[in-house]
Motif scaffolding. Structure first.
Motif, PDB file in Angstrom:
ATOM      1  N   SER A  83      33.762  40.348  42.272  1.00 15.81           N
ATOM      2  CA  SER A  83      33.741  41.765  42.861  1.00 15.81           C
ATOM      3  C   SER A  83      32.547  41.011  43.806  1.00 15.81           C
ATOM      4  O   SER A  83      32.046  40.210  43.302  1.00 15.81           O
ATOM      5  CB  SER A  83      34.352  42.360  42.373  1.00 15.81           C
ATOM      6  OG  SER A  83      32.656  42.247  41.048  1.00 15.81           O
ATOM      7  N   ARG A  84      32.575  42.016  44.664  1.00 19.64           N
ATOM      8  CA  ARG A  84      30.620  42.173  45.649  1.00 19.64           C
ATOM      9  C   ARG A  84      31.005  43.952  45.200  1.00 19.64           C
ATOM     10  O   ARG A  84      31.685  44.790  45.369  1.00 19.64           O
ATOM     11  CB  ARG A  84      31.288  41.636  46.642  1.00 19.64           C
ATOM     12  CG  ARG A  84      32.419  41.908  47.656  1.00 19.64           C
ATOM     13  CD  ARG A  84      32.338  41.391  49.193  1.00 19.64           C
ATOM     14  NE  ARG A  84      33.801  41.592  49.640  1.00 19.64           N
ATOM     15  CZ  ARG A  84      34.032  42.614  50.198  1.00 19.64           C
ATOM     16  NH1 ARG A  84      33.679  43.932  50.710  1.00 19.64           N
ATOM     17  NH2 ARG A  84      35.330  42.884  50.659  1.00 19.64           N
ATOM     18  N   TYR A  91      32.531  48.914  43.481  1.00 21.71           N
ATOM     19  CA  TYR A  91      32.679  47.246  44.494  1.00 21.71           C
ATOM     20  C   TYR A  91      34.193  46.856  44.526  1.00 21.71           C
ATOM     21  O   TYR A  91      35.350  48.296  44.326  1.00 21.71           O
ATOM     22  CB  TYR A  91      32.368  46.958  41.808  1.00 21.71           C
ATOM     23  CG  TYR A  91      31.465  46.784  41.342  1.00 21.71           C
ATOM     24  CD1 TYR A  91      30.411  46.100  42.189  1.00 21.71           C
ATOM     25  CD2 TYR A  91      30.694  47.980  41.121  1.00 21.71           C
ATOM     26  CE1 TYR A  91      29.482  45.862  41.511  1.00 21.71           C
ATOM     27  CE2 TYR A  91      30.058  47.554  40.963  1.00 21.71           C
ATOM     28  CZ  TYR A  91      29.130  46.330  40.609  1.00 21.71           C
ATOM     29  OH  TYR A  91      28.011  46.046  40.079  1.00 21.71           O
ATOM     30  N   VAL A  94      37.062  40.585  45.685  1.00 22.91           N
ATOM     31  CA  VAL A  94      37.173  38.979  46.297  1.00 22.91           C
ATOM     32  C   VAL A  94      38.465  38.940  46.071  1.00 22.91           C
ATOM     33  O   VAL A  94      38.672  37.909  45.118  1.00 22.91           O
ATOM     34  CB  VAL A  94      35.926  38.763  46.017  1.00 22.91           C
ATOM     35  CG1 VAL A  94      35.863  37.456  46.959  1.00 22.91           C
ATOM     36  CG2 VAL A  94      34.953  38.986  46.379  1.00 22.91           C
TER      37      VAL A  94
END
Length: 172
Positions: A83-84, A91, A94
């Motif tokens: 995640s980013r 969040y 990804v």
């Protein structure tokens, strides 16, 4: 201790009083919250009790939930690599390399507002055609559907139908 309880508070047999005692440490703070939120607390307690009564009437709901949770873990482990920080500090997933090749993963990972904006750009005559290139450029996240993918989706089918055609099945 911070007084914050990370556990999901809603489950059978948990009253708001018990949740408040577990999550708020200072009695003064608890009393102020209770005073200011009387109506909210009463509504919560009523609908929480109503909800759990209805849940208990459903045969096999917890077994079904367990199956769904297992399937969700399988899908997440196939689709998601990590995640980013995303939109407004939330969040965002990804996708894994396999997930980026899979329509289901991409479709499930597309944020609702982005999806709506892309669909509007494709279908809504109120969106000026001159805005399309900018919209297409604004939505190029490799972990989400993009304008080109939306344009090429069959208008007679919805994303769910498309995702479940044999060519888009997961390969676990």
């Amino acid at each position: 201790s911070s007084g914050i309880n990370a556990e999901w508070p809603l489950r059978p047999g948990r009253s708001l009083e018990r949740i408040k005692k577990e999550t708020v440490e200072e009695p003064y703070t608890l009393a102020k919250i209770a005073e200011m939120q009387k109506l909210d607390i009463a509504l919560y307690e009523h609908f929480n009790a109503t909800f759990w009564r209805e849940v208990e009437k459903e045969e096999g709901i917890f077994e079904e939930l367990a199956i769904f949770q297992k399937l969700n873990k399988q899908v997440q482990s196939f689709c998601v690599q990590g995640s980013r920080v995303g939109y407004q500090g939330t969040y965002a997933n990804v996708l894994s390399p396999e997930g980026r090749k899979n329509f289901q993963c991409i479709a499930m990972n597309t944020r609702c507002l982005n999806f709506i904006r892309l669909m509007e750009a494709r279908d809504d005559t109120a969106v000026p055609r001159s805005d399309i290139p900018r919209i297409a450029e604004d939505y190029t996240d490799p972990d989400s559907l993009n304008y080109n993918q939306i344009v090429h989706m069959d208008r007679a089918e919805n994303v769910i139908d498309l995702a479940y055609k044999n060519r888009f099945r997961f390969n676990f």
